[in-house]
Design a protein around this motif. Structure first.
Motif, PDB file in Angstrom:
ATOM      1  N   VAL A  38     -47.135  45.611  -2.494  1.00 37.74           N
ATOM      2  CA  VAL A  38     -48.414  45.682  -1.766  1.00 37.74           C
ATOM      3  C   VAL A  38     -48.290  44.980  -0.429  1.00 37.74           C
ATOM      4  O   VAL A  38     -48.827  45.443   0.589  1.00 37.74           O
ATOM      5  CB  VAL A  38     -49.541  45.067  -2.620  1.00 37.74           C
ATOM      6  CG1 VAL A  38     -50.842  45.011  -1.842  1.00 37.74           C
ATOM      7  CG2 VAL A  38     -49.720  45.838  -3.907  1.00 37.74           C
ATOM      8  N   ASP A  39     -47.554  43.869  -0.392  1.00 42.14           N
ATOM      9  CA  ASP A  39     -47.408  43.132   0.853  1.00 42.14           C
ATOM     10  C   ASP A  39     -46.638  43.948   1.887  1.00 42.14           C
ATOM     11  O   ASP A  39     -46.999  43.992   3.067  1.00 42.14           O
ATOM     12  CB  ASP A  39     -46.684  41.815   0.572  1.00 42.14           C
ATOM     13  CG  ASP A  39     -46.629  40.925   1.793  1.00 42.14           C
ATOM     14  OD1 ASP A  39     -47.730  40.550   2.286  1.00 42.14           O
ATOM     15  OD2 ASP A  39     -45.515  40.613   2.272  1.00 42.14           O
ATOM     16  N   SER A  42     -48.859  46.782   3.098  1.00 42.82           N
ATOM     17  CA  SER A  42     -49.962  46.318   3.943  1.00 42.82           C
ATOM     18  C   SER A  42     -49.510  46.034   5.360  1.00 42.82           C
ATOM     19  O   SER A  42     -50.293  46.159   6.307  1.00 42.82           O
ATOM     20  CB  SER A  42     -50.578  45.047   3.339  1.00 42.82           C
ATOM     21  OG  SER A  42     -51.111  45.322   2.053  1.00 42.82           O
ATOM     22  N   HIS A  43     -48.228  45.661   5.517  1.00 39.17           N
ATOM     23  CA  HIS A  43     -47.692  45.363   6.847  1.00 39.17           C
ATOM     24  C   HIS A  43     -47.053  46.597   7.481  1.00 39.17           C
ATOM     25  O   HIS A  43     -46.472  46.498   8.572  1.00 39.17           O
ATOM     26  CB  HIS A  43     -46.668  44.226   6.765  1.00 39.17           C
ATOM     27  CG  HIS A  43     -47.283  42.894   6.521  1.00 39.17           C
ATOM     28  ND1 HIS A  43     -47.601  42.454   5.242  1.00 39.17           N
ATOM     29  CD2 HIS A  43     -47.677  41.908   7.374  1.00 39.17           C
ATOM     30  CE1 HIS A  43     -48.149  41.246   5.317  1.00 39.17           C
ATOM     31  NE2 HIS A  43     -48.208  40.895   6.602  1.00 39.17           N
ATOM     32  N   PHE A  77     -53.543  51.530   3.314  1.00 33.59           N
ATOM     33  CA  PHE A  77     -52.432  50.965   4.073  1.00 33.59           C
ATOM     34  C   PHE A  77     -52.388  51.612   5.463  1.00 33.59           C
ATOM     35  O   PHE A  77     -52.922  52.711   5.655  1.00 33.59           O
ATOM     36  CB  PHE A  77     -51.109  51.186   3.327  1.00 33.59           C
ATOM     37  CG  PHE A  77     -51.136  50.712   1.897  1.00 33.59           C
ATOM     38  CD1 PHE A  77     -51.157  49.344   1.611  1.00 33.59           C
ATOM     39  CD2 PHE A  77     -51.134  51.610   0.842  1.00 33.59           C
ATOM     40  CE1 PHE A  77     -51.188  48.899   0.301  1.00 33.59           C
ATOM     41  CE2 PHE A  77     -51.166  51.175  -0.462  1.00 33.59           C
ATOM     42  CZ  PHE A  77     -51.196  49.822  -0.732  1.00 33.59           C
ATOM     43  N   TYR A 147     -60.817  47.595  -5.403  1.00 34.39           N
ATOM     44  CA  TYR A 147     -59.795  47.168  -4.457  1.00 34.39           C
ATOM     45  C   TYR A 147     -60.156  45.765  -3.974  1.00 34.39           C
ATOM     46  O   TYR A 147     -61.058  45.583  -3.155  1.00 34.39           O
ATOM     47  CB  TYR A 147     -59.722  48.146  -3.269  1.00 34.39           C
ATOM     48  CG  TYR A 147     -59.432  49.564  -3.705  1.00 34.39           C
ATOM     49  CD1 TYR A 147     -60.433  50.530  -3.670  1.00 34.39           C
ATOM     50  CD2 TYR A 147     -58.167  49.918  -4.152  1.00 34.39           C
ATOM     51  CE1 TYR A 147     -60.177  51.823  -4.078  1.00 34.39           C
ATOM     52  CE2 TYR A 147     -57.912  51.212  -4.557  1.00 34.39           C
ATOM     53  CZ  TYR A 147     -58.919  52.167  -4.521  1.00 34.39           C
ATOM     54  OH  TYR A 147     -58.657  53.457  -4.924  1.00 34.39           O
ATOM     55  N   SER A 149     -59.768  42.228  -2.050  1.00 32.48           N
ATOM     56  CA  SER A 149     -59.182  41.756  -0.807  1.00 32.48           C
ATOM     57  C   SER A 149     -60.097  40.708  -0.201  1.00 32.48           C
ATOM     58  O   SER A 149     -61.327  40.818  -0.295  1.00 32.48           O
ATOM     59  CB  SER A 149     -58.991  42.914   0.184  1.00 32.48           C
ATOM     60  OG  SER A 149     -58.516  42.451   1.414  1.00 32.48           O
TER      61      SER A 149
END
Length: 334
Positions: A38-39, A42-43, A77, A147, A149
């Motif tokens: 996920v990291d 996300s980037h 994303f 979701y 966050s």
């Protein structure tokens, strides 16, 4: 060992063409597909390939709720390639029930959603690891999964609550307004057999349609009548205004002609003065001119009735003499 570059299909950048149908092998890229965290996703890494996200469903009567769920999956994303799986009619009827739209109609509806990059037909009811590896899927998204966050359990919770809609809601509306939809489809040419409507209900619906048509005609006539009355009133107002103007003009002209100081009175006075002057005789002279006696002209004889001035007779004999002289004079005249 030679490092192979990724040739994964990229998200579509144009909305002119509908999304593609998934071929037998969704991604033919020869480079090894390593699932992203996920990291990493996300980037926006890795740069050379998008994050492959999968979402599935029935998507019967495709509506804004479906589109919003796919929008959320697409925006998970920065660089997302969204694959949408749609279950077939056979599988859906077996596990969930009958659908309003056929599977081909549902496939086409998904192809024209702007957030979808690829449509997978005859999607499985339950996802397996083999299926995920075959299509090189990094993440699976579903509209029921929250979701989390930034300390929130579900960043899209307020959107779901505000725009909450489901196919079950639409089906409920159809059942609730079944008579209306049945009447509408009968009017469009569908048969009672195609709509699974009984003979009595068919006659009832057709009668109601006729009543509605009559109401619509009456309403149309009323609207036209209102428009006609409005135009008549408008014309009447103009005519009355013009009539008032002409009336004022007529009265003004009449008073100007026949009023106390009007033109007609002045003309009448002038003509009356001329008529009086024409009919009145001239005045007599104050003294008559003296008669001019000429010697050549003898005076006119005395009138036959003129009596001579004589002294009154003194005797009857004198009276008889006068009478005789008168008779002689008469005979001379004769």
């Amino acid at each position: 060992m030679e490092e192979l570059e990724h040739t994964c299909p990229l998200p579509r950048t144009t909305l002119i063409e509908p999304a593609i149908f998934t071929p037998e092998t969704s991604c033919e890229c020869r480079a090894p597909h390593e699932k992203l965290t996920v990291d990493q996703a996300s980037h926006g890494t890795p740069v050379d390939r998008p994050v492959r996200v999968y979402a599935d469903g029935i998507f019967d009567l495709f509506h804004s709720g479906h589109a919003r769920a796919l929008m959320q999956a697409k925006n998970l994303f920065p660089n997302t390639y969204l694959i949408v799986g749609v279950c077939s009619d056979e599988l859906t009827h077996k596990y969930k029930g009958f659908t309003v739209m056929t599977e081909d109609e549902r496939y086409e509806a998904l192809r024209h959603c702007r957030y979808v990059d690829e449509v997978l037909r005859d999607a499985p009811w339950t996802l397996t690891q083999d299926f995920l590896e075959k299509h090189k899927i990094d993440f699976v998204a579903h509209d029921d999964i929250p979701y989390s966050s930034a300390g929130s359990e579900d960043v899209y919770k307020h959107i779901k609550e505000a725009e909450g809609i489901s196919t079950s809601d639409l089906i409920t509306r159809i059942v609730r307004d079944y008579d209306v939809y049945a009447r509408r489809n009968l009017q469009r040419g569908y048969t009672a057999k195609e709509l699974n409507v009984s003979y009595i209900n068919e006659k009832k619906y057709r009668l109601q349609n006729q009543v509605d048509r009559m109401k619509e005609k009456v309403r149309t006539v009323e609207e036209k009548s209102k428009h006609f009355v409005y135009r008549v009133e408008e014309k009447s107002h103009d005519l009355i205004q013009k009539w008032e103007e002409k009336s004022r003009e007529f009265i003004g002209n009449f008073l100007e002609l026949f009023g106390p100081d009007g033109t007609w009175k002045q003309m009448f006075q002038e003509r009356s003065g001329r008529m009086i002057q024409a009919f009145s005789p001239r005045g007599s002279p104050s003294s008559s001119p003296p008669r001019d006696f000429s010697p050549s002209r003898s005076p006119s004889p005395p009138s036959r009735w003129a009596m001579p001035r004589t002294s009154p007779p003194s005797s009857p004999k004198g009276a008889s003499a006068s009478i005789s002289s008168m008779s002689e004079g008469d005979e001379d005249e004769k």
